[in-house]
Design an enzyme around this catalytic site. Structure first.
Site, PDB file in Angstrom:
ATOM      1  N   CYS A 120      -6.381  -6.736  -7.120  1.00  0.00           N
ATOM      2  CA  CYS A 120      -6.247  -7.876  -8.029  1.00  0.00           C
ATOM      3  C   CYS A 120      -7.478  -8.102  -8.896  1.00  0.00           C
ATOM      4  CB  CYS A 120      -5.946  -9.147  -7.225  1.00  0.00           C
ATOM      5  SG  CYS A 120      -4.380  -9.077  -6.321  1.00  0.00           S
ATOM      6  N   HIS A 259      -7.513 -15.327 -11.543  1.00  0.00           N
ATOM      7  CA  HIS A 259      -6.426 -14.493 -11.033  1.00  0.00           C
ATOM      8  C   HIS A 259      -5.334 -15.400 -10.486  1.00  0.00           C
ATOM      9  CE1 HIS A 259      -4.080 -11.686  -8.784  1.00  0.00           C
ATOM     10  NE2 HIS A 259      -4.539 -12.085  -7.613  1.00  0.00           N
ATOM     11  N   ASN A 289       2.283 -13.583  -8.625  1.00  0.00           N
ATOM     12  CA  ASN A 289       1.072 -12.758  -8.597  1.00  0.00           C
ATOM     13  C   ASN A 289       1.426 -11.342  -9.030  1.00  0.00           C
ATOM     14  OD1 ASN A 289      -1.176 -11.225  -7.954  1.00  0.00           O
ATOM     15  ND2 ASN A 289      -1.462 -12.114  -5.931  1.00  0.00           N
TER      16      ASN A 289
END
Length: 332
Positions: A120, A259, A289
């Site tokens: 990520c 994020h 996500n």
């Protein structure tokens, strides 16, 4: 505060593109697959739906469409691209690099193309590396892609992961500028998080064959409590480091783009840094996500709010653990 140095060559973001699949996986869909419900998911994650790539398509297909979106909207010439850096944890195949496949699909025959896997945090890693290429003066048109087809690795019956993850791709173009651009990055990683967030199968330690597709090691697994605690602390610390190194305070930052892991993490980082209300950008509610794609997609969807000269802070946390923060001046 003007932190732009005179006579310095910066890597400026001059164009941005994105792509999200048409297929949606809603909370209602997940209610039919496991012991969960819409209220519980929203309370814990802030997510209502996530996009899922069609089975016949791959990560490269999303990246290509994001790049085509960038070219169409900003009138850029693909023939001028020097390099393509692709941040992804879900490559089309172990080799060649997905960046190579993207180049072929775009008809680019003389471009430096390679992948970066920092989970990520991947987009931040790729952005910093791409900025370094431009700052040397040796590269003038560098595409930084964040793309992940993570739904392929999600156990649809595991409510600890199926509620979180979706697919997508975002891309920015870096070009040289003497007026401003990428200013700083604080990027870190260690091996402490290997057991808490991983996909074990598919590498040389746990090779996977077609007959092993039902083994649990092929799925994304995470220890949510551990990841939550580490993410908030690491993202907050990274942002603080960048601000201190550049003699900035939170009030100097126009936008924070974290994020998009979990709305509770986003909120906790905001509280930790005392970010003024309305300055944190988020799109997790309808995309979930998307791993390395979350940050460029979030900028892409909120680009109309951003003004030339704005200071933008990016921050991320991912498997590894890996984490960091980046600072740049918006030049579009």
């Amino acid at each position: 505060m003007n932190t732009t140095l005179p006579n310095k060559l910066y890597a400026a973001i001059t164009a941005i593109g994105g792509y999200i699949p048409q297929n949606k996986r809603t909370n209602s869909d997940l209610e039919k697959l496991c012991d969960t419900n819409d209220e519980w998911i929203i309370k814990r994650t802030g997510i209502k739906e996530r996009r899922i790539l069609e089975e016949e398509l791959a990560t490269s297909d999303m990246a290509v469409r994001a790049i085509q979106d960038l070219v169409a909207k900003y009138g850029k010439d693909l023939a001028e691209i020097d390099a393509i850096l692709v941040a992804t944890s879900t490559p089309d195949m172990p080799m060649p690099a997905t960046a190579n496949i993207i180049a072929e699909k775009l008809g680019l025959t003389n471009v430096w193309a390679f992948d970066i896997n920092a989970a990520c945090s991947g987009f931040l890693y790729a952005l910093d590396m791409g900025a370094s290429l431009v700052e040397t003066g040796r590269y003038k048109n560098v595409l930084i892609v964040g793309a992940d087809n993570i739904s392929t690795y999600v156990d649809i019956h595991d409510r600890s992961t199926n509620i979180l993850f979706g697919d997508g791709a975002g891309v920015v173009l870096l070009q040289p500028s003497t007026e401003g651009g990428v200013m700083d990055a604080y990027l870190r990683s260690n091996g402490d998080g290997r057991a808490f967030l991983n996909i074990e199968a598919g590498g040389t330690q746990y090779p996977i064959s077609l007959s092993d597709q039902d083994t649990q090691k092929r799925y994304l697994r995470q220890d949510g409590k551990t990841v939550f605690k580490q993410a908030v602390q690491s993202m907050s610390d990274a942002c603080t480091q960048v601000m201190q190194r550049n003699n900035l305070t939170v009030e100097d930052i126009n936008w924070v783009v974290p994020h998009q892991a979990n709305q509770r993490i986003i909120d906790a980082v905001g509280r930790s840094l005392n970010i003024p209300e309305g300055r944190t950008l988020s799109n997790i509610e309808y995309l979930g996500n998307t791993i390395a794609a979350t940050i460029p997609l979030c900028i892409w969807e909120n680009v109309k709010q951003m003004k030339t000269g704005d200071l933008v802070m990016l921050t991320a946390f991912g498997a590894g653990f890996s984490w960091g923060a980046s600072l740049f001046r918006w030049m579009i």
